[in-house]
Motif scaffolding. Sequence first.
Motif, PDB file in Angstrom:
ATOM      1  N   THR A 122     -46.554  44.935  94.554  1.00  0.00           N
ATOM      2  CA  THR A 122     -46.456  44.446  93.177  1.00  0.00           C
ATOM      3  C   THR A 122     -47.359  45.249  92.247  1.00  0.00           C
ATOM      4  O   THR A 122     -46.963  45.630  91.136  1.00  0.00           O
ATOM      5  CB  THR A 122     -46.843  42.961  93.111  1.00  0.00           C
ATOM      6  N   MET A 123     -48.586  45.535  92.690  1.00  0.00           N
ATOM      7  CA  MET A 123     -49.517  46.256  91.836  1.00  0.00           C
ATOM      8  C   MET A 123     -49.072  47.701  91.621  1.00  0.00           C
ATOM      9  O   MET A 123     -49.167  48.230  90.504  1.00  0.00           O
ATOM     10  CB  MET A 123     -50.924  46.223  92.425  1.00  0.00           C
ATOM     11  N   ILE A 124     -48.565  48.359  92.647  1.00  0.00           N
ATOM     12  CA  ILE A 124     -48.082  49.739  92.499  1.00  0.00           C
ATOM     13  C   ILE A 124     -46.894  49.790  91.545  1.00  0.00           C
ATOM     14  O   ILE A 124     -46.778  50.706  90.722  1.00  0.00           O
ATOM     15  CB  ILE A 124     -47.721  50.333  93.873  1.00  0.00           C
ATOM     16  N   LEU A 125     -46.009  48.810  91.632  1.00  0.00           N
ATOM     17  CA  LEU A 125     -44.883  48.724  90.695  1.00  0.00           C
ATOM     18  C   LEU A 125     -45.403  48.586  89.261  1.00  0.00           C
ATOM     19  O   LEU A 125     -44.885  49.216  88.330  1.00  0.00           O
ATOM     20  CB  LEU A 125     -43.989  47.535  91.057  1.00  0.00           C
ATOM     21  N   GLY A 126     -46.450  47.780  89.090  1.00  0.00           N
ATOM     22  CA  GLY A 126     -47.040  47.596  87.762  1.00  0.00           C
ATOM     23  C   GLY A 126     -47.623  48.886  87.213  1.00  0.00           C
ATOM     24  O   GLY A 126     -47.456  49.208  86.028  1.00  0.00           O
ATOM     25  N   TYR A 127     -48.319  49.640  88.057  1.00  0.00           N
ATOM     26  CA  TYR A 127     -48.862  50.937  87.637  1.00  0.00           C
ATOM     27  C   TYR A 127     -47.753  51.861  87.134  1.00  0.00           C
ATOM     28  O   TYR A 127     -47.858  52.482  86.077  1.00  0.00           O
ATOM     29  CB  TYR A 127     -49.559  51.628  88.817  1.00  0.00           C
ATOM     30  N   LEU A 157     -47.236  53.435  83.204  1.00  0.00           N
ATOM     31  CA  LEU A 157     -47.225  54.874  82.931  1.00  0.00           C
ATOM     32  C   LEU A 157     -45.952  55.285  82.182  1.00  0.00           C
ATOM     33  O   LEU A 157     -46.005  56.039  81.208  1.00  0.00           O
ATOM     34  CB  LEU A 157     -47.321  55.663  84.240  1.00  0.00           C
ATOM     35  N   THR A 158     -44.837  54.766  82.622  1.00  0.00           N
ATOM     36  CA  THR A 158     -43.557  55.106  81.995  1.00  0.00           C
ATOM     37  C   THR A 158     -43.530  54.689  80.534  1.00  0.00           C
ATOM     38  O   THR A 158     -43.150  55.476  79.641  1.00  0.00           O
ATOM     39  CB  THR A 158     -42.396  54.429  82.750  1.00  0.00           C
ATOM     40  N   PHE A 159     -43.984  53.471  80.256  1.00  0.00           N
ATOM     41  CA  PHE A 159     -43.875  52.963  78.894  1.00  0.00           C
ATOM     42  C   PHE A 159     -44.986  53.473  77.981  1.00  0.00           C
ATOM     43  O   PHE A 159     -44.838  53.463  76.757  1.00  0.00           O
ATOM     44  CB  PHE A 159     -43.793  51.432  78.905  1.00  0.00           C
ATOM     45  N   THR A 160     -46.094  53.932  78.545  1.00  0.00           N
ATOM     46  CA  THR A 160     -47.099  54.613  77.722  1.00  0.00           C
ATOM     47  C   THR A 160     -46.512  55.892  77.133  1.00  0.00           C
ATOM     48  O   THR A 160     -46.705  56.202  75.948  1.00  0.00           O
ATOM     49  CB  THR A 160     -48.352  54.952  78.549  1.00  0.00           C
ATOM     50  N   ALA A 161     -45.799  56.637  77.964  1.00  0.00           N
ATOM     51  CA  ALA A 161     -45.138  57.856  77.485  1.00  0.00           C
ATOM     52  C   ALA A 161     -44.096  57.524  76.419  1.00  0.00           C
ATOM     53  O   ALA A 161     -43.977  58.238  75.406  1.00  0.00           O
ATOM     54  CB  ALA A 161     -44.485  58.589  78.657  1.00  0.00           C
ATOM     55  N   GLY A 189     -43.994  46.121  73.847  1.00  0.00           N
ATOM     56  CA  GLY A 189     -43.773  44.822  74.476  1.00  0.00           C
ATOM     57  C   GLY A 189     -43.296  44.954  75.908  1.00  0.00           C
ATOM     58  O   GLY A 189     -43.800  44.269  76.811  1.00  0.00           O
ATOM     59  N   LEU A 190     -42.340  45.833  76.149  1.00  0.00           N
ATOM     60  CA  LEU A 190     -41.817  46.013  77.506  1.00  0.00           C
ATOM     61  C   LEU A 190     -42.904  46.463  78.474  1.00  0.00           C
ATOM     62  O   LEU A 190     -42.848  46.163  79.672  1.00  0.00           O
ATOM     63  CB  LEU A 190     -40.667  47.018  77.491  1.00  0.00           C
ATOM     64  N   MET A 191     -43.917  47.174  77.953  1.00  0.00           N
ATOM     65  CA  MET A 191     -45.037  47.573  78.799  1.00  0.00           C
ATOM     66  C   MET A 191     -45.752  46.353  79.382  1.00  0.00           C
ATOM     67  O   MET A 191     -46.370  46.421  80.443  1.00  0.00           O
ATOM     68  CB  MET A 191     -46.029  48.425  78.001  1.00  0.00           C
ATOM     69  N   GLY A 192     -45.658  45.225  78.684  1.00  0.00           N
ATOM     70  CA  GLY A 192     -46.340  44.016  79.126  1.00  0.00           C
ATOM     71  C   GLY A 192     -45.908  43.519  80.489  1.00  0.00           C
ATOM     72  O   GLY A 192     -46.676  42.829  81.168  1.00  0.00           O
ATOM     73  N   PHE A 193     -44.672  43.847  80.916  1.00  0.00           N
ATOM     74  CA  PHE A 193     -44.232  43.423  82.248  1.00  0.00           C
ATOM     75  C   PHE A 193     -45.102  44.064  83.324  1.00  0.00           C
ATOM     76  O   PHE A 193     -45.471  43.419  84.310  1.00  0.00           O
ATOM     77  CB  PHE A 193     -42.759  43.790  82.456  1.00  0.00           C
ATOM     78  N   GLY A 194     -45.432  45.335  83.131  1.00  0.00           N
ATOM     79  CA  GLY A 194     -46.318  46.005  84.080  1.00  0.00           C
ATOM     80  C   GLY A 194     -47.686  45.350  84.127  1.00  0.00           C
ATOM     81  O   GLY A 194     -48.291  45.214  85.198  1.00  0.00           O
ATOM     82  N   ALA A 195     -48.183  44.929  82.954  1.00  0.00           N
ATOM     83  CA  ALA A 195     -49.481  44.253  82.905  1.00  0.00           C
ATOM     84  C   ALA A 195     -49.441  42.939  83.671  1.00  0.00           C
ATOM     85  O   ALA A 195     -50.398  42.577  84.363  1.00  0.00           O
ATOM     86  CB  ALA A 195     -49.875  44.006  81.455  1.00  0.00           C
TER      87      ALA A 195
END
Length: 386
Positions: A70-75, A79-83, A103-109
Amino acid sequence: MKLNIRALTLSYLPVLIARIGSGANTFLISYLAPGSNIAVGFILASYPFVEAASSFVAGHITDRVGRRVTMILGYSWILTFTALVYLTIVITGSPTLTGVINGLMGFGAALILVSSLTMITDLTELGHRGLGMGVFDFINILGYALGYMTGAVLYQITGNASSFIALLALMVTLYAVVVKYIIETKPRVSGKVYLNPLKGVSRRVIPTLPLWFSITTILGAAIYAGRAMGRVEGVLPIHVGALILGAVTIVGLGSVFFGHLSDRFGRWRLITIGLLGVVMGLVTLATLLIININPIITVLAASPFIFMASALVPTILALTGDESLVTMRGTSMGLYSLVLGVGMGLGNILSGYFYTKMGLGGIAVLALVVFLTALVLYAVLRAVIK
């Protein structure tokens, strides 16, 4: 269960690195996002709102596939949405699209926060869970503050959106190094995992939800206040970053200290200490900011009460871990991630409005009103739920 010091120590490292990236991204968004003050508030709020909306999903994934995956998926997601945020700001300059991507980056968080909280719960038991959560809170907010400072330095150097490129390179490097330290801590026990998170936690925890919501709303307001302080004459972005880092250090050290005390003297007693600290701290901040005292001096004056207030978060998190089913620890922590996301998002939005109408003092007044309301709800629920 004997405390596994090495495993517990290693479990904090991924959280620290993840929050450094998150804090830097937040700073850069607050300074570079297009739109008015209120629009930027909505852009900042989109991240925690999506984090909140996806928290139960993140908790369920954590319980099903394990903490490490789960944590690796979040990382990878972050990264993808920061770009994508960088490309959106540079290419489109659209506040709406920037808000959607951020907002979509929030799922990773949500994936990272829930899995990391669950890892700490797995590795601690009643006699030292408060300390464990206190260290987690320290590492979590320290990472965020270091990230905020990192974002301030990058922006101070570049002064434009190229800061995101430097941040992305830094995050890729750190994530590549830290992945090997992420351990799996999921207990090998059988039992049902319900979709309803309230089935995984005792009713005794419910009175703390308004308090948690108010604290996270105040956190959202504090994030927006960083942008607002940057508008004060003579205050540079680097000053804002340093101030946030100092305040977070006070809160983090207090979290460790009071988390340990909650193991010895009980959760509810330490919650009371935290309540007193929050009220006195917010009254001090609101009073001094309204009469236009320099914000740096104001925060220094309130620092003893901020230290007391730090008793709340680790104690509430430890209480939640104490009262959760072993098979549903991830889902239970998802409940608190939900409250965290909604509170931070609301704090960002309301702060934009109150700052526009009343200045920095308005943000402190907002925080005080929100917390006093939560305090009343907490007292009522404590009286009703035994």
